[in-house]
Scaffold this motif. Structure first.
Motif, PDB file in Angstrom:
ATOM      1  N   LEU A  62      88.949  50.931  91.912  1.00  0.00           N
ATOM      2  CA  LEU A  62      89.181  50.331  90.440  1.00  0.00           C
ATOM      3  C   LEU A  62      88.469  51.134  89.464  1.00  0.00           C
ATOM      4  O   LEU A  62      87.060  51.272  89.637  1.00  0.00           O
ATOM      5  CB  LEU A  62      88.910  48.870  90.467  1.00  0.00           C
ATOM      6  CG  LEU A  62      89.249  48.173  89.284  1.00  0.00           C
ATOM      7  CD1 LEU A  62      90.749  48.205  88.940  1.00  0.00           C
ATOM      8  CD2 LEU A  62      88.554  47.053  88.801  1.00  0.00           C
TER       9      LEU A  62
ATOM     10  N   LEU B 270      87.374  48.524  98.975  1.00  0.00           N
ATOM     11  CA  LEU B 270      87.818  48.427  97.847  1.00  0.00           C
ATOM     12  C   LEU B 270      87.107  49.056  96.615  1.00  0.00           C
ATOM     13  O   LEU B 270      87.560  49.321  95.669  1.00  0.00           O
ATOM     14  CB  LEU B 270      88.117  46.781  97.387  1.00  0.00           C
ATOM     15  CG  LEU B 270      88.926  45.956  98.340  1.00  0.00           C
ATOM     16  CD1 LEU B 270      89.076  44.472  97.846  1.00  0.00           C
ATOM     17  CD2 LEU B 270      90.320  46.464  98.635  1.00  0.00           C
TER      18      LEU B 270
ATOM     19  N   LEU C  77      85.319  45.129  94.416  1.00  0.00           N
ATOM     20  CA  LEU C  77      85.900  45.980  93.572  1.00  0.00           C
ATOM     21  C   LEU C  77      84.740  46.476  92.663  1.00  0.00           C
ATOM     22  O   LEU C  77      84.811  47.730  92.293  1.00  0.00           O
ATOM     23  CB  LEU C  77      86.901  45.463  92.765  1.00  0.00           C
ATOM     24  CG  LEU C  77      88.371  45.133  93.455  1.00  0.00           C
ATOM     25  CD1 LEU C  77      89.390  44.197  92.861  1.00  0.00           C
ATOM     26  CD2 LEU C  77      88.991  46.518  93.775  1.00  0.00           C
TER      27      LEU C  77
END
Length: 256
Positions: free
Chosen positions: A26, A22, A202
């Motif tokens: 982001l 992940l 993230l």
């Protein structure tokens, strides 16, 4: 409660099996990243203490005196166990964080040397690396909050202390609240636990295996703490017996 624990375990397990990372998916200069920072801060001192106190306050309003004392003792045991285990396991496994590995890939950090330094020296070196990052040819841009988070979180990755904290607290509090017939607060706590694990991955703080192992460990610590307190103090057993009797009586009353 056990179903919730299973769901919490399945999510990082799927990420690990599918080899899905992940980070860095982001944009870390976005409002979402800053929101995740504040979420993850709810498991970081001193905000983590405020989180425990808030859950205790909400539980106090929903439980009887004996049940609340049992909850308080179980949470105290669970939190002490997680802190001790987290402190021991991190230097034992000596695992680099994803953000440190990424910085190494950008030739901004040497993880082999980085993790041999003292905590103060690691913070200084991370600060220097992030200053060089601003002039590096990369799309990675950190918001001031995330940048400060990277500077402070310079320890080893395994296990995820934040996830361990969230899972243990959620499991213990949910046990007593569910027995008292409260579904809203346990649901909120389980959602918080899930998002806590996602926030750690993230933001580049942990790998999926860190979150998975911490979820399993958190559940085991919770069950151990509940078992120990119930065996040592009479409150838990009394709570279970009284509420089970009331539930059976209610079921008999509702039968046509």
């Amino acid at each position: 409660m056990m179903m919730g624990w299973t769901i919490l375990t399945i999510i990082p397990a799927i990420l690990l099996i599918s080899d899905t990372a992940l980070f860095p998916l982001l944009p870390l200069n976005s409002l979402s990243a800053e929101g995740l920072f504040w979420l993850t801060s709810s498991g970081t001192a001193p905000y983590g203490v405020a989180t425990v106190l808030l859950i205790l306050l909400l539980s106090y309003q929903r439980l009887g005196r004996a049940e609340f004392i049992s909850l308080f003792l179980t949470i105290s045991l669970g939190m002490c166990t997680t802190l001790g285990l987290n402190h021991y396991l991190k230097p034992f496994f000596n695992e680099a964080r994803p953000n440190a590995v990424w910085l190494e890939q950008q030739y901004l950090l040497n993880t082999e040397n980085f993790y041999t330094l003292s905590k103060a020296e690691r913070k200084a070196q991370m600060t220097a690396s992030l200053e060089r990052l601003e002039h590096a040819e990369t799309d990675m841009v950190l918001s001031p909050l995330v940048k400060q988070h990277w500077k402070n979180e310079v320890g080893f990755a395994f296990p995820s202390g934040h996830t361990l904290f969230a899972i243990t607290l959620t499991m213990i509090a949910s046990y007593y609240l569910l027995l008292a017939g409260n579904l809203v607060l346990p649901t909120i706590l389980f959602i918080w636990s899930i998002t806590m694990g996602f926030s750690r991955m993230l933001l580049g703080m942990h790998w999926s295996q860190d979150v998975l192992a911490s979820t399993v460990l958190g559940g085991v610590i919770s069950l151990f703490s509940l078992f120990f307190i119930h065996k040592t103090f009479p409150y838990g057993a009394k709570l279970y017996t009284d509420l089970s009797a009331k539930l059976r009586l209610k079921q008999l009353t509702l039968k046509p």
